[in-house]
Design a protein around this motif. Structure first.
Motif, PDB file in Angstrom:
ATOM      1  N   ALA A  13      29.139   1.546   2.184  1.00 27.65           N
ATOM      2  CA  ALA A  13      30.407   2.184   1.821  1.00 27.65           C
ATOM      3  C   ALA A  13      30.584   3.511   2.563  1.00 27.65           C
ATOM      4  O   ALA A  13      31.687   3.824   3.034  1.00 27.65           O
ATOM      5  N   ALA A  14      29.506   4.277   2.696  1.00 28.78           N
ATOM      6  CA  ALA A  14      29.585   5.553   3.424  1.00 28.78           C
ATOM      7  C   ALA A  14      29.969   5.320   4.880  1.00 28.78           C
ATOM      8  O   ALA A  14      30.841   6.019   5.419  1.00 28.78           O
ATOM      9  N   CYS A  15      29.369   4.341   5.516  1.00 31.62           N
ATOM     10  CA  CYS A  15      29.706   4.038   6.913  1.00 31.62           C
ATOM     11  C   CYS A  15      31.151   3.574   7.044  1.00 31.62           C
ATOM     12  O   CYS A  15      31.874   4.034   7.935  1.00 31.62           O
ATOM     13  N   LYS A  16      31.560   2.692   6.173  1.00 35.31           N
ATOM     14  CA  LYS A  16      32.939   2.179   6.240  1.00 35.31           C
ATOM     15  C   LYS A  16      33.965   3.287   6.019  1.00 35.31           C
ATOM     16  O   LYS A  16      35.089   3.191   6.509  1.00 35.31           O
ATOM     17  N   ALA A  17      33.573   4.339   5.300  1.00 40.17           N
ATOM     18  CA  ALA A  17      34.471   5.470   5.052  1.00 40.17           C
ATOM     19  C   ALA A  17      34.404   6.505   6.184  1.00 40.17           C
ATOM     20  O   ALA A  17      34.981   7.575   6.070  1.00 40.17           O
ATOM     21  N   GLY A  18      33.673   6.174   7.254  1.00 39.54           N
ATOM     22  CA  GLY A  18      33.563   7.096   8.389  1.00 39.54           C
ATOM     23  C   GLY A  18      32.395   8.049   8.285  1.00 39.54           C
ATOM     24  O   GLY A  18      32.328   9.037   9.004  1.00 39.54           O
TER      25      GLY A  18
END
Length: 186
Positions: A13-18
């Protein structure tokens, strides 16, 4: 590998949020993000105090995940590359023309690896390939624990996966796919 799935989902989720994550790899912790997110990659370079000119490594769970970034058809001895994967060998492969400069730096190649580590394979099955650079500031020893990552970077990382490295002694070997020359031995 036994790991709390919640940690994996938080990192994804952190990666997908940039965001930027720290995760255990084969021998050391890595800093990672989605490679096409220029802002996230620049955050990693700033954290590490690393020049964009050096380029970065992409790590994947499957060979096909790298095809967007590198041109395997330009490799003379592709059999050697594929024979080494999955595993702790990073290869310099000719980059595709559209591969971002923030990944290749001043090089016409991109450093890529297909990991055999289940945690990385799980991350990449959700995200595709991710940036993989050792979790340490320039000229400091690479972090081998989540505690060391937090000590190096008390701010600036969106999620640290609290799991163990795969216990390889040394970071991955780096080889030039065109010549077979070893640029960093394991």
């Amino acid at each position: 590998m036994v790991m709390n799935k919640l940690h994996l989902q938080k990192a994804i989720a952190a990666c997908k949020a940039g965001g930027v994550i720290a995760y255990p790899a084969e021998a050391v912790f890595g800093l990672g993000c989605i490679p096409t997110n220029e802002h996230s990659v620049h955050r990693i370079l700033k954290l590490k105090r690393r020049s964009i000119r050096k380029g970065l490594i992409l790590i994947a769970g499957e060979i096909t995940q790298l095809e967007e970034f590198v041109d395997f058809s330009k490799v003379k001895n592709l059999k050697a590359v594929f024979h080494a994967w999955p595993g702790p060998v990073t290869w310099l492969i000719p980059a595709r023309r559209m591969t971002p400069i923030w990944l290749t730096g001043e090089h016409s190649t991109l450093a890529v690896r297909v990991s055999s580590y289940d945690l990385i394979k799980s991350l990449c099955s959700e995200l595709g390939p991710i940036v993989s650079t050792s979790a340490n500031p320039h000229n400091a020893l690479p972090a081998r624990s989540s505690q060391r990552v937090r000590a190096y970077f008390p701010r600036g990382i969106d999620y640290v996966i609290p799991a163990k490295i795969a216990n390889n002694e040394n970071p991955s070997e780096i080889r030039d796919a065109q010549t077979g020359n070893i640029l960093r031995s394991s």
